[in-house]
Design a protein around this motif. Structure first.
Motif, mmCIF file in Angstrom:
data_model
loop_
_atom_site.group_PDB
_atom_site.id
_atom_site.type_symbol
_atom_site.label_atom_id
_atom_site.label_comp_id
_atom_site.label_asym_id
_atom_site.label_seq_id
_atom_site.Cartn_x
_atom_site.Cartn_y
_atom_site.Cartn_z
ATOM 1 N N ALA A 41 -5.019 0.973 9.019
ATOM 2 C CA ALA A 41 -5.101 2.383 8.223
ATOM 3 C C ALA A 41 -4.500 3.359 8.992
ATOM 4 O O ALA A 41 -4.724 3.520 10.012
ATOM 5 N N ALA A 42 -4.029 4.084 8.206
ATOM 6 C CA ALA A 42 -3.319 5.534 8.735
ATOM 7 C C ALA A 42 -2.513 6.636 7.648
ATOM 8 O O ALA A 42 -3.026 6.054 6.465
ATOM 9 N N ASN A 43 -2.429 7.544 7.849
ATOM 10 C CA ASN A 43 -1.882 8.448 6.910
ATOM 11 C C ASN A 43 -0.600 8.118 6.428
ATOM 12 O O ASN A 43 0.212 7.495 7.219
ATOM 13 N N THR A 44 0.011 9.002 5.323
ATOM 14 C CA THR A 44 1.080 8.648 4.946
ATOM 15 C C THR A 44 2.369 8.966 5.681
ATOM 16 O O THR A 44 3.465 8.265 5.660
ATOM 17 N N ASP A 45 2.069 9.675 6.703
ATOM 18 C CA ASP A 45 3.263 10.322 7.565
ATOM 19 C C ASP A 45 3.403 9.301 8.741
ATOM 20 O O ASP A 45 4.623 9.274 9.312
ATOM 21 N N VAL A 46 2.694 8.414 8.757
ATOM 22 C CA VAL A 46 2.754 7.343 9.685
ATOM 23 C C VAL A 46 3.023 5.988 8.947
ATOM 24 O O VAL A 46 4.219 5.497 9.136
ATOM 25 N N LEU A 47 2.008 5.337 7.986
ATOM 26 C CA LEU A 47 2.597 4.263 7.362
ATOM 27 C C LEU A 47 3.552 4.292 6.299
ATOM 28 O O LEU A 47 4.245 3.221 6.055
#
Length: 404
Positions: A272-278
């Motif tokens: 689980a991560a934010n859009t800027d990572v995943l």
């Protein structure tokens, strides 16, 4: 007449004969279980104080989880990610909300979640941070346990896990766990992530010094490095909070989850991560045939809903106080030290008394199942459905073992 092969001695003998010896299990053969209790093939009951290394946080055969699995088995079990099934969106949305993140990437095992985290961090480093191709490095901690794949054991410091499995994957820098200065010194311009367990489970439920995790968060923020928290064992209620990072108010850039996410029914893991990572991943760059399958999603969605009530986190916190108080009373009476949080404890036994394995064997004889690690250390991680009376029973049996 019962076939002797079905009784404990025969079943243990056959297990040793026909399986690779990559485990050294206690000589008990379980045939059924419910809640916090196990029953062996001879009809004897045991209090489970391991909970499948936290995979069984909600106990054996939790009614809500079993109902979700049964209902899904009658409808649909697998589509592959080539198509979307009707359980997928609910699972991803509700888990993302529980984590406070934008996106979820479902996988199967904890090791797959860690491998996924490593790949995502490297890709983020090249595409977002601008690290030169092939130069990304990740800082990890001594005493870590993140799984047993070739890449993961490459940065293990446990020789049993690592020896003779080389050549090893490069790109990792190992620093002492809990040493913030050493970690900060290891981070350079090509570091893409710091990968840590907020509490080291396999090492003996080692809690880092107060202020360490916030310090790691600060270093990662200042140096533009991802903080990746392996909450596969420590997360999902085990320590009295949803995530162990919460004890010090730390929010990582990426959660790695597993074990309890599958409710003790099916293997389920997730990143689980934010859009800027995943969001760095594009179609075809990473995947899994079974990751996010309908059966897994149906069970895991029910797990997320159980956690959303906060009931199990409260149970772990409140009953954990009782567990630790009981264990602390045994320090100096056979125990050297007790560590942990919530319903998770690492116990160092006086090595002049017995080994951890011997302690587990003697506990087994008294109807309590636990697991040793690293010589004279025991790990206790009972299901979160355990009662106060059952905790007192487990502590009493340990006291009797230590007293000889």
């Amino acid at each position: 007449m019962v076939d002797d092969r079905l009784r404990t001695p025969g079943a243990v003998r056959d297990a040793e004969r026909f399986t690779a010896h990559n485990y050294h299990p206690l000589p008990v053969v379980i045939t059924s279980a419910e809640g916090a209790w196990l029953t062996d093939v001879d009809g004897r009951r045991y209090l489970d104080c391991l909970a499948g290394y936290s995979a069984l946080n909600f106990g054996h055969r939790h009614p809500g989880l079993i109902a979700a699995a049964h209902a899904q088995l009658d409808r649909l079990t697998l589509t592959s990610r080539a198509f979307i099934h009707d359980q997928f969106a609910d699972f991803c949305r509700e888990l993302a909300e529980l984590c406070g993140k934008d996106l979820v990437l479902p996988m199967n095992t904890g090791a797959e979640a860690v491998e996924t985290g490593i790949k995502v961090a490297r890709k983020w480093g090249y595409q977002v941070k601008g690290v030169p191709a092939g130069q990304a490095n990740i800082v990890v901690a001594e005493g870590n346990f993140h799984g047993r794949t070739t890449t993961i054991v490459s940065f293990s410091t446990d020789e049993d896990a690592r020896a003779d499995f080389g050549p090893y994957t490069p790109g990792f820098t190992v620093v002492p766990y809990g040493d913030l200065d050493a970690l900060a010194a290891a981070v350079d311009e090509n570091t893409v992530a710091v990968l840590l367990e907020p509490i080291q489970g396999e090492q003996g439920v080692v809690v880092p010094p107060e202020g360490y995790l916030p310090g790691v968060r600060r270093v990662c923020t200042e140096r533009n490095v991802l903080l990746v928290a392996d909450e596969i064992q420590s997360g999902l209620g085990r320590t009295g909070t949803t995530f162990a990072c919460e004890h010090e108010g730390v929010v990582p850039d990426m959660y790695l989850l597993g074990k309890a996410l599958g409710g003790g029914i099916v293997p389920v893991s997730a990143v689980a991560a934010n859009t800027d990572v995943l969001g760095v991943l594009k179609p075809g760059q990473h995947g899994s045939t079974f990751g996010g399958n309908p059966l897994a999603c149906a069970v895991a969605t029910e797990v997320v809903r159980l956690l959303a009530t906060g009931e199990f986190q409260r149970r772990s916190a409140e009953l954990g106080e009782r567990l630790h108080a009981g264990l602390q009373s045994l320090v100096g009476k056979g125990l050297v030290a007790v560590r942990g949080r919530g319903l998770w404890a690492g116990l160092d036994i006086d090595p002049t008394l017995m080994t951890g394995r011997q302690a587990c064997e003697r506990l087994m004889e008294r109807g309590v199942l636990a697991k040793d690690t690293h010589g004279s250390t025991l790990r206790l991680a009972p299901p979160l459905v355990i009662t106060a009376e059952e905790i007192d029973h487990a502590v009493a049996q340990l006291a009797a073992v230590l007293a000889g």
